[in-house]
Write a protein that holds these residues in place. Structure first.
Motif, short mmCIF file in Angstrom:
data_model
loop_
_atom_site.label_atom_id
_atom_site.label_comp_id
_atom_site.label_asym_id
_atom_site.label_seq_id
_atom_site.Cartn_x
_atom_site.Cartn_y
_atom_site.Cartn_z
N LEU A 101 -75.84 83.05 -95.43
CA LEU A 101 -75.11 82.64 -96.18
C LEU A 101 -73.42 81.93 -96.62
O LEU A 101 -73.34 82.48 -94.86
N ASP A 102 -72.84 81.33 -96.97
CA ASP A 102 -71.56 81.24 -97.40
C ASP A 102 -70.66 82.20 -96.76
O ASP A 102 -70.98 82.78 -97.14
N ALA A 103 -69.92 82.24 -96.06
CA ALA A 103 -69.06 83.07 -95.45
C ALA A 103 -68.04 84.10 -96.48
O ALA A 103 -68.10 85.41 -96.36
N GLU A 104 -67.72 82.99 -97.66
CA GLU A 104 -66.98 83.53 -98.65
C GLU A 104 -67.58 84.47 -99.52
O GLU A 104 -66.98 85.52 -100.91
N ARG A 105 -69.23 85.18 -99.41
CA ARG A 105 -70.17 84.88 -101.01
C ARG A 105 -69.74 86.73 -100.77
O ARG A 105 -70.16 87.49 -101.16
N THR A 106 -70.45 86.95 -99.37
CA THR A 106 -69.87 88.32 -99.27
C THR A 106 -68.72 88.94 -99.50
O THR A 106 -68.41 88.96 -97.90
N LYS A 107 -68.46 90.27 -99.37
CA LYS A 107 -67.37 90.91 -98.69
C LYS A 107 -67.14 91.73 -98.18
O LYS A 107 -66.22 93.01 -97.38
N LEU A 108 -68.29 92.12 -97.17
CA LEU A 108 -68.89 93.24 -96.13
C LEU A 108 -67.71 92.33 -95.32
O LEU A 108 -67.63 91.40 -94.29
#
Ligand SMILES: Cc1cc2nc3c(=O)[nH]c(=O)nc-3n(C[C@H](O)[C@H](O)[C@H](O)COP(=O)(O)OP(=O)(O)OC[C@H]3O[C@@H](n4cnc5c(N)ncnc54)[C@H](O)[C@@H]3O)c2cc1C
Length: 398
Positions: free
Chosen positions: A267-274
């Protein structure tokens, strides 16, 4: 009939390290791999030209000397990619991630260590030995799920002597590394321009003894050789050996196997806050672990491989679980890929059983290599490839 000095059946780490050593000693070697790619458990998914994700093995160490020596022979040691130092965290039921140290009781460890430290590993399983060392509570809370995350199966009944064996380190290589194009790229590099021949998409159907050695049966006909290295999973080894070597096949046919279901998502890196992390450990969760691409970061994408316990969730359930863990919607996944991984599940009796097998192999023009003989790691496989190829190379008249 075409004839080789040696045919290596199986193009995973065990087979390729064996082929490299035999051909280096001047033997004419052919590797036959059933799948359409080299690597076996080392399985890099490349959903697009600029991104890869490991669906199987992910980390190699500089203690895997025979693997690195074979790579050095190809002049590719300088291509190793250092993995960034990132830790593993537990994924808790409430969705939080916590440090493994939070699960460690220092008091219990301090009280246990003096009694556990000197105990022999031989004949003890992982739960008994490590539980004796750090205490049963520490084992249950911390080590059992952490080991299961590493092995993609419960390690509780695993022989303690086969886990974390010390090996000399090759200082010229990074401590933890991968390769351009992922770990599978490393195995591909072993075969590129190598002094041995490799054919992929050629499953071996049969193995027969002939006067001069072996006839190796494939869909395209029989290929002759003087020696064979069998570098396939334990159940495949059992069925290939059954006609010519029933005594060797029997203990292998009884060897338990485990499986885990991998789901890779990109997925696009900015999608997840992990936060960036090497991996997540699932305690009592649907997954043993989540392994990330974060130690080799990419500019715009992140990738995660969930190693699910077998038979729990269908594809849509796995995708939904992965999305929840990452705090995104399933539609955020740009690429999704599923695969099944299989590994041996040895018990405490297996080191002795495999030693008995070795006694029967002595003097045979046949080598058995693989992750069921002395440990599961790529380094264990590479060590076994060394001892078995050395045995073949030193057998009289061979
Ligand atoms: C999910 C997962 C994560 C792991 N992570 C790590 C890690 O991070 N670090 C680490 O050191 N180890 C790791 N391991 C363990 C390690 O990757 C394996 O134990 C090791 O790579 C096994 O290599 P192998 O060559 O013995 O067997 P395999 O990789 O299983 O290769 C056997 C090959 O034989 C082929 N074959 C089978 N039957 C035939 C036939 N009839 N004819 C021709 N070919 C055939 C198969 O297609 C396969 O390519 C991991 C394993 C798994 C599954």
């Amino acid at each position: 009939m075409d004839t080789y000095d040696c045919i290596v059946i199986g193009g995973g780490a065990s087979g390729l390290v064996s082929a490299a050593r035999l051909s280096r000693a001047g033997r004419r070697v052919l590797v036959l791999e059933a799948a359409d790619r080299l690597g076996g458990c080392i399985h890099t998914w490349r959903p697009r030209a600029d991104f890869w994700l490991e669906l199987g093995a992910h980390t190699a160490y500089n203690s895997y000397a025979p693997l690195l020596e074979a790579l050095a022979d190809r002049g590719r040691l300088g291509d190793l990619l250092t993995r960034e130092k990132l830790g593993y965290r537990f994924f808790e039921k409430d969705g939080a991630t916590t440090s493994p140290m939070k699960r460690l009781s220092f008091l219990e460890a301090a009280l246990s260590i003096p009694f556990g430290i000197g105990k022999a590993k031989a004949g003890r399983d992982v739960a008994e030995w490590f539980g004796g060392l750090l205490g049963k509570g520490n084992y249950r809370r911390l080590l059992s799920p952490a080991f299961a995350a590493v092995l993609s199966q419960s390690a509780d009944a695993f022989p303690a002597e086969w886990l974390f064996r010390r090996k000399p380190r090759m200082k010229a290589a990074p401590r933890k590394y991968t390769f351009p194009g992922g770990l599978q790229g490393l195995l591909e590099a072993l075969a590129e321009g190598a002094p041995f021949e490799t054919r992929v998409g050629v499953p071996v159907q049969s193995l027969a003894r002939t006067g001069a050695g072996f006839g190796v049966g494939t869909d395209g006909g029989e290929i002759g050789c003087r020696q064979v290295v069998l570098a396939v999973p334990v159940d495949a080894a059992a069925s290939l050996l059954a006609p010519a070597y029933p005594d060797l096949a029997r203990p292998l046919a009884a060897y338990p196997m485990s499986s885990s279901e991998a789901l890779g998502v990109v997925l696009d890196a900015e999608r997840t806050k992990l936060p960036a992390v090497a991996g997540l450990i699932g305690a009592d969760d649907d997954f043993f672990s989540v392994v990330t691409r974060d130690p080799v970061p990419h500019d715009g994408l992140r990738g995660f491989t969930f190693h699910f316990r077998p038979g729990r969730l269908e594809r849509e359930g796995k995708i939904a679980r992965a999305a929840r863990v990452l705090g995104v919607a399933p539609t955020d996944f740009i690429h999704v890929r599923e695969t099944l991984n299989r590994l041996p599940a040895p018990g405490v009796e297996h080191p002795r059983r495999m030693a008995e097998l070795d006694a029967r192999l002595a003097g045979e023009p046949l080598a058995l290599v693989g992750n069921y003989l002395n440990g599961l790691s790529i380094g264990d496989c590479a060590e076994r490839a060394v001892s078995e190829t050395d045995r073949l190379l030193s057998s009289p008249g061979k």
